[in-house]
Design a protein around this motif. Sequence first.
Motif, short mmCIF file in Angstrom:
data_model
loop_
_atom_site.label_atom_id
_atom_site.label_comp_id
_atom_site.label_asym_id
_atom_site.label_seq_id
_atom_site.Cartn_x
_atom_site.Cartn_y
_atom_site.Cartn_z
N THR A 163 -1.26 6.79 3.77
CA THR A 163 -2.09 7.09 4.94
C THR A 163 -3.44 6.39 4.85
OG1 THR A 163 -1.00 9.22 5.23
CG2 THR A 163 -3.14 8.95 6.27
N MET A 164 -4.02 6.37 3.66
CA MET A 164 -5.28 5.67 3.47
C MET A 164 -5.13 4.18 3.79
SD MET A 164 -7.69 5.48 0.07
CE MET A 164 -6.32 4.91 -0.95
N THR A 165 -4.01 3.60 3.38
CA THR A 165 -3.78 2.18 3.65
C THR A 165 -3.68 1.92 5.14
OG1 THR A 165 -2.59 2.04 1.54
CG2 THR A 165 -2.33 0.21 3.09
N LEU A 166 -2.98 2.79 5.86
CA LEU A 166 -2.89 2.63 7.31
C LEU A 166 -4.26 2.72 7.96
CD1 LEU A 166 0.32 4.75 8.08
CD2 LEU A 166 0.13 2.26 7.90
N ALA A 167 -5.09 3.64 7.49
CA ALA A 167 -6.43 3.77 8.05
C ALA A 167 -7.28 2.53 7.77
CB ALA A 167 -7.11 5.03 7.48
N VAL A 168 -7.16 2.00 6.56
CA VAL A 168 -7.89 0.76 6.22
C VAL A 168 -7.39 -0.38 7.10
CG1 VAL A 168 -8.27 -0.95 4.42
CG2 VAL A 168 -8.43 1.48 3.87
N ALA A 169 -6.09 -0.44 7.34
CA ALA A 169 -5.55 -1.49 8.19
C ALA A 169 -6.17 -1.45 9.59
CB ALA A 169 -4.03 -1.37 8.28
N ARG A 170 -6.41 -0.25 10.10
CA ARG A 170 -7.09 -0.12 11.39
C ARG A 170 -8.52 -0.63 11.31
NH1 ARG A 170 -4.23 2.07 15.96
NH2 ARG A 170 -2.18 2.64 15.13
N GLU A 171 -9.19 -0.32 10.20
CA GLU A 171 -10.57 -0.76 10.04
C GLU A 171 -10.70 -2.28 10.03
OE1 GLU A 171 -12.53 0.89 6.66
OE2 GLU A 171 -12.06 2.96 7.16
N VAL A 172 -9.72 -2.96 9.43
CA VAL A 172 -9.83 -4.41 9.25
C VAL A 172 -9.08 -5.20 10.32
CG1 VAL A 172 -10.11 -4.10 6.77
CG2 VAL A 172 -7.84 -4.60 7.68
N ARG A 173 -8.48 -4.53 11.26
CA ARG A 173 -7.66 -5.22 12.26
C ARG A 173 -8.50 -6.26 13.01
NH1 ARG A 173 -4.44 -1.37 16.25
NH2 ARG A 173 -6.58 -0.76 16.75
N GLY A 174 -7.94 -7.46 13.11
CA GLY A 174 -8.59 -8.54 13.84
C GLY A 174 -9.68 -9.26 13.09
N THR A 175 -9.84 -8.98 11.80
CA THR A 175 -10.92 -9.59 11.01
C THR A 175 -10.47 -10.75 10.13
OG1 THR A 175 -10.61 -8.13 9.11
CG2 THR A 175 -12.05 -7.33 10.89
N GLY A 176 -9.15 -10.94 10.01
CA GLY A 176 -8.62 -11.90 9.04
C GLY A 176 -8.21 -11.25 7.74
N VAL A 177 -8.51 -9.98 7.59
CA VAL A 177 -8.09 -9.19 6.42
C VAL A 177 -6.91 -8.32 6.85
CG1 VAL A 177 -8.79 -7.47 4.71
CG2 VAL A 177 -10.45 -9.16 5.54
N THR A 178 -5.94 -8.18 5.98
CA THR A 178 -4.81 -7.29 6.26
C THR A 178 -4.65 -6.29 5.14
OG1 THR A 178 -3.12 -8.67 5.17
CG2 THR A 178 -3.60 -9.13 7.50
N ALA A 179 -4.06 -5.14 5.48
CA ALA A 179 -3.78 -4.09 4.49
C ALA A 179 -2.38 -3.55 4.74
CB ALA A 179 -4.80 -2.96 4.58
N ASN A 180 -1.54 -3.63 3.73
CA ASN A 180 -0.17 -3.15 3.82
C ASN A 180 0.18 -2.37 2.56
OD1 ASN A 180 0.85 -4.55 6.37
ND2 ASN A 180 0.03 -6.28 5.21
N CYS A 181 1.28 -1.64 2.62
CA CYS A 181 1.68 -0.78 1.51
C CYS A 181 3.17 -0.94 1.27
CB CYS A 181 1.36 0.67 1.85
SG CYS A 181 1.77 1.87 0.55
N ILE A 182 3.57 -1.09 0.02
CA ILE A 182 4.99 -1.09 -0.32
C ILE A 182 5.37 0.30 -0.80
CG2 ILE A 182 4.94 -3.55 -0.87
CD1 ILE A 182 5.23 -2.73 -3.86
N ALA A 183 6.62 0.67 -0.55
CA ALA A 183 7.11 2.01 -0.91
C ALA A 183 8.39 1.86 -1.71
CB ALA A 183 7.34 2.85 0.34
N PRO A 184 8.27 1.59 -3.01
CA PRO A 184 9.47 1.35 -3.82
C PRO A 184 10.19 2.63 -4.21
CG PRO A 184 7.51 1.09 -5.16
CD PRO A 184 7.04 1.36 -3.75
N ALA A 185 11.51 2.51 -4.34
CA ALA A 185 12.30 3.52 -5.01
C ALA A 185 12.20 3.24 -6.52
CB ALA A 185 13.73 3.47 -4.51
N THR A 186 13.11 3.75 -7.31
CA THR A 186 13.02 3.58 -8.76
C THR A 186 13.05 2.10 -9.12
OG1 THR A 186 14.17 5.68 -9.07
CG2 THR A 186 14.04 4.21 -10.96
#
Length: 236
Positions: A163-186
């Motif tokens: 959730t924090m990553t999604l919020a950061v992605a909103r903060e940086v949208r359109g700036t040239g910075v991106t924020a994404n999250c991977i969700a691995p299993a084992t």
Amino acid sequence: MTSEAPVALVTGGTGQVGSVVVRFFAERGARVFVPYRTLAHWEALRASLGPLAGSVAGAQLDLGSADDAERAVTSAIERYGRLDWVLCLAGGYRPGRIAETDPALWEELLAMNLWPTANVLRAAVPRLLERGTGRIVTVGARAALDPGAGSVAYAAVKQAVMTMTLAVAREVRGTGVTANCIAPATIDTPANREAMPNADYSKWVPREQVAALLWYLCSPEAAALNGAIIPIAGGQ
């Protein structure tokens, strides 16, 4: 290696997944800065890298401290003159059903998974925004997307990271910075094999595939991807 080679800050870079990521990135020409807590683990990483060790620097810091996280970001920039990619891989797992999940377990999981990521992003995001370019990748967990019995606190804390990553992605949208999250299993690590000796390892996620996904998310080809939660589940 040229002065224009990208610079990656990799938290958890001395761990069983992080060490593979550090090597993967160094092999492809990136310069890597690794904050570490345990000197022996750092020395083992450096030894394992061989000639690539010249592309990797580090400092002994505790990212659970906001001041140390600030030092990590500042040190990476001072060492290499820039910061392009922030990979928040520091984390850990502890099991427990809700009745077994005492405050100490919650605090341990927060200390391992949430605070290092939050502290590093707090320090790094303004620097990336100043440059007008950058990549942020954090690590959630499939357990946070599809919680099962027996990992209540872990799933909740990893959901907080996502959730924090999604919020950061909103903060940086359109700036040239991106924020994404991977969700691995084992993930197929020596520690997981030791903990689950009877499992079908062929269904687990290879560490090299995690590294390859992270490399893609840092690439120019991934510039349009922002605010994504990306499952990486292998055959699970």
